[in-house]
Write an enzyme that holds these catalytic residues in place. Structure first.
Site, PDB file in Angstrom:
ATOM      1  N   THR A  75       0.840  -1.201   0.000  1.00 21.54           N
ATOM      2  CA  THR A  75       0.000   0.000   0.000  1.00 21.54           C
ATOM      3  C   THR A  75       0.877   1.254   0.000  1.00 21.54           C
ATOM      4  O   THR A  75       0.660   2.187  -0.781  1.00 21.54           O
ATOM      5  CB  THR A  75      -0.931  -0.007   1.240  1.00 21.54           C
ATOM      6  N   SER A 201       4.757  -7.476  -2.252  1.00 18.36           N
ATOM      7  CA  SER A 201       4.542  -7.437  -0.802  1.00 18.36           C
ATOM      8  C   SER A 201       4.994  -8.737  -0.143  1.00 18.36           C
ATOM      9  O   SER A 201       4.751  -9.824  -0.663  1.00 18.36           O
ATOM     10  CB  SER A 201       3.052  -7.206  -0.519  1.00 18.36           C
ATOM     11  N   HIS A 203       4.061 -10.205   2.812  1.00 14.09           N
ATOM     12  CA  HIS A 203       3.163 -11.121   3.535  1.00 14.09           C
ATOM     13  C   HIS A 203       2.237 -11.926   2.627  1.00 14.09           C
ATOM     14  O   HIS A 203       1.437 -12.719   3.106  1.00 14.09           O
ATOM     15  CB  HIS A 203       2.374 -10.374   4.618  1.00 14.09           C
ATOM     16  N   THR A 244      13.623   4.385   9.966  1.00  9.84           N
ATOM     17  CA  THR A 244      14.503   3.225  10.189  1.00  9.84           C
ATOM     18  C   THR A 244      13.950   2.001   9.470  1.00  9.84           C
ATOM     19  O   THR A 244      12.768   1.679   9.596  1.00  9.84           O
ATOM     20  CB  THR A 244      14.626   2.933  11.705  1.00  9.84           C
ATOM     21  N   CYS A 335      -9.027  -6.071   2.556  1.00  8.77           N
ATOM     22  CA  CYS A 335      -9.135  -4.684   3.023  1.00  8.77           C
ATOM     23  C   CYS A 335     -10.487  -4.091   2.653  1.00  8.77           C
ATOM     24  O   CYS A 335     -11.006  -3.229   3.354  1.00  8.77           O
ATOM     25  CB  CYS A 335      -8.008  -3.845   2.466  1.00  8.77           C
TER      26      CYS A 335
HETATM   27  N1  PLP Z   1      -2.005  -4.925  -4.117  1.00  6.49           N
HETATM   28  C1  PLP Z   1      -2.657  -6.084  -4.210  1.00  6.49           C
HETATM   29  C2  PLP Z   1      -2.923  -6.671  -5.554  1.00  6.49           C
HETATM   30  C3  PLP Z   1      -3.087  -6.750  -3.058  1.00  6.49           C
HETATM   31  O1  PLP Z   1      -3.742  -7.916  -3.171  1.00  6.49           O
HETATM   32  C4  PLP Z   1      -2.814  -6.164  -1.803  1.00  6.49           C
HETATM   33  C5  PLP Z   1      -3.303  -6.791  -0.557  1.00  6.49           C
HETATM   34  O2  PLP Z   1      -4.359  -7.386  -0.509  1.00  6.49           O
HETATM   35  C6  PLP Z   1      -2.112  -4.955  -1.768  1.00  6.49           C
HETATM   36  C7  PLP Z   1      -1.725  -4.364  -2.942  1.00  6.49           C
HETATM   37  C8  PLP Z   1      -1.768  -4.294  -0.467  1.00  6.49           C
HETATM   38  O3  PLP Z   1      -0.731  -4.996   0.133  1.00  6.49           O
HETATM   39  P1  PLP Z   1      -0.234  -4.641   1.612  1.00  6.49           P
HETATM   40  O4  PLP Z   1      -1.098  -5.448   2.526  1.00  6.49           O
HETATM   41  O5  PLP Z   1       1.199  -5.084   1.643  1.00  6.49           O
HETATM   42  O6  PLP Z   1      -0.395  -3.202   1.806  1.00  6.49           O
END
Ligand code: PLP
Length: 383
Positions: A75, A201, A203, A244, A335
């Site tokens: 994000t 990302s 996670h 940091t 989200c």
């Molecule tokens: N972009 C995509 C395609 C995602 O599926 C997600 C998370 O669901 C994100 C961005 C956001 O990732 P983060 O949780 O690392 O902010």
């Protein structure tokens, strides 16, 4: 069998090997918890770990380590990609940048673009994925389009798009950014994709939460001419992202990425088999289901096997009913579910997403429970 996790697109558990790495850089026993900006021995080993992680990410992305920047999440990286390019464009040209995003982007791109439009920082076009290319104008600074759509699994031919955009470039613009957060089964090679920027990302690939990488191509133009840093502070990440560095998360992310790249081809085949079995069995048990796709057939390369979105007709709140039967799946992206304003493409559909700990037994048991819940809610028996 206990609860079954079929929401790997929302997040993944941390790989045990990755977790051992993270511990080393977190605790007193590990001895490697220093601040990488400190000049003493603790700082120096943390700095070395950080730069080794950057080298590893660069190897997997097939780019130079100076082109990799760490952020706290995709994000944040996506926000940065849009906002920092727009600010620099304005500075470079003295005019308002135009940004094109696909309407199926994750909220971190879509909401950022909308916010920039409202604040007047950019002219924004939000268009169907297949219309992105033809929406380019003389002042287009950036195009942002996801590689694998996070709710439908649609795979876009980013390499072909990048080739077309190169023909249209006027100097460095338009830049092409891809959010490759869900594209790990297809690899992270930026040269193959031909993009100028890419977000990944941690996670989502069995690394910890709290780390992400943004690739910024430095081979055609100087990165300082592409980006205007937004965060002021200690000048970390070569002044691009002050604060940091989250060394333990970044080290874990790099370890997870190495494992992911090493295993992805085998995983692709295994998950594809599981996902085909899942779809076939659901269809055998329930007549009124629809596998959801978003993109037009002509534009899309297919579906990433780890994401399956299904519309079940005649049921409301099916995800909650499934949860009560121990099936963790989601209605749209994670989200979007808790957000006050949903950006989900898939109202009324359930996204099931598979990962490296998904087994055939889990798939079969999940299908059994899904059919049972559906029958209980609709009164419809098996076909
Ligand atoms: N972009 C995509 C395609 C995602 O599926 C997600 C998370 O669901 C994100 C961005 C956001 O990732 P983060 O949780 O690392 O902010």
């Amino acid at each position: 069998m206990d609860n079954i996790y079929l929401d790997y697109a929302a997040t993944t558990p941390v790989d045990e090997e990755v977790f051992r790495e993270i511990r080393k850089y977190s605790t007193v026993e590990g001895g490697l918890f220093g601040n990488p900006s400190s000049l003493h021995s603790f700082g120096r080993v943390a700095y070395t770990a950080l730069e080794n992680a950057r080298d590893a990410v660069a190897r997997e992305f097939n780019c130079h380590q100076s082109e990799v920047f760490f952020f706290s999440s995709a994000t944040e990286a996506n926000n940065f990609a849009l906002r920092a390019v727009a600010e620099k464009y304005r500075k470079n040209t003295g005019s308002t940048p135009h940004i094109v995003v696909s309407e199926t982007e994750h909220a971190s791109v879509l909401e950022t673009a909308k916010d920039m439009a409202v604040s007047g920082n950019a002219e924004i076009s939000i268009v169907r994925p297949e219309e992105v290319e033809k929406t380019v104008r003389a002042n287009t600074a950036l195009i942002s389009i996801m590689r694998v759509q996070n709710e439908t699994g649609d795979v876009r031919d980013i390499a072909a798009l990048s080739k077309e955009i190169i023909k249209k470039k006027n100097g460095m613009y338009p830049l092409v950014h891809t959010d490759n957060v869900q594209g790990y089964l297809y690899g992270q090679n930026v040269q193959e994709l031909g993009v100028d920027m890419m977000t990944v990302s941690s996670h989502k690939i069995y690394g910890p939460k709290g780390a992400a990488a943004l690739y910024i191509r430095g081979s055609r133009f100087d990165i300082k001419d592409i980006i205007l840093p937004l965060m002021t502070g200690g000048g970390q990440e070569k002044g691009m992202r002050a604060g940091t560095e989250n060394v333990q998360a970044i080290v874990g992310f790099a370890a997870a990425l190495i494992i992911s790249e090493k295993t992805r081809k085998k995983e692709f085949v295994r998950i594809k088999k599981l996902s085909e079995r899942f779809i076939a069995r659901i269809k055998e048990g329930i007549s009124d289901v629809d596998i959801q796709r978003g993109d037009s057939e002509s534009f899309c390369l297919g579906r990433s096997p780890h994401i399956i979105s299904i519309r079940f007709s005649g049921v409301e709140n099916f995800d909650k009913a499934l949860d009560m039967e121990g099936i963790a799946a989601s209605a749209g992206s994670a989200c979007a579910q808790r957000a006050a304003k949903s950006t989900s493409l898939l109202r009324g559909s359930i996204r099931f997403s598979f990962g490296k700990y998904t087994t055939q037994d889990e798939v079969d048991e999940a299908v059994r429970r899904i059919i049972l819940v559906y029958q209980n809610m609709t009164g419809k028996r098996s076909i």
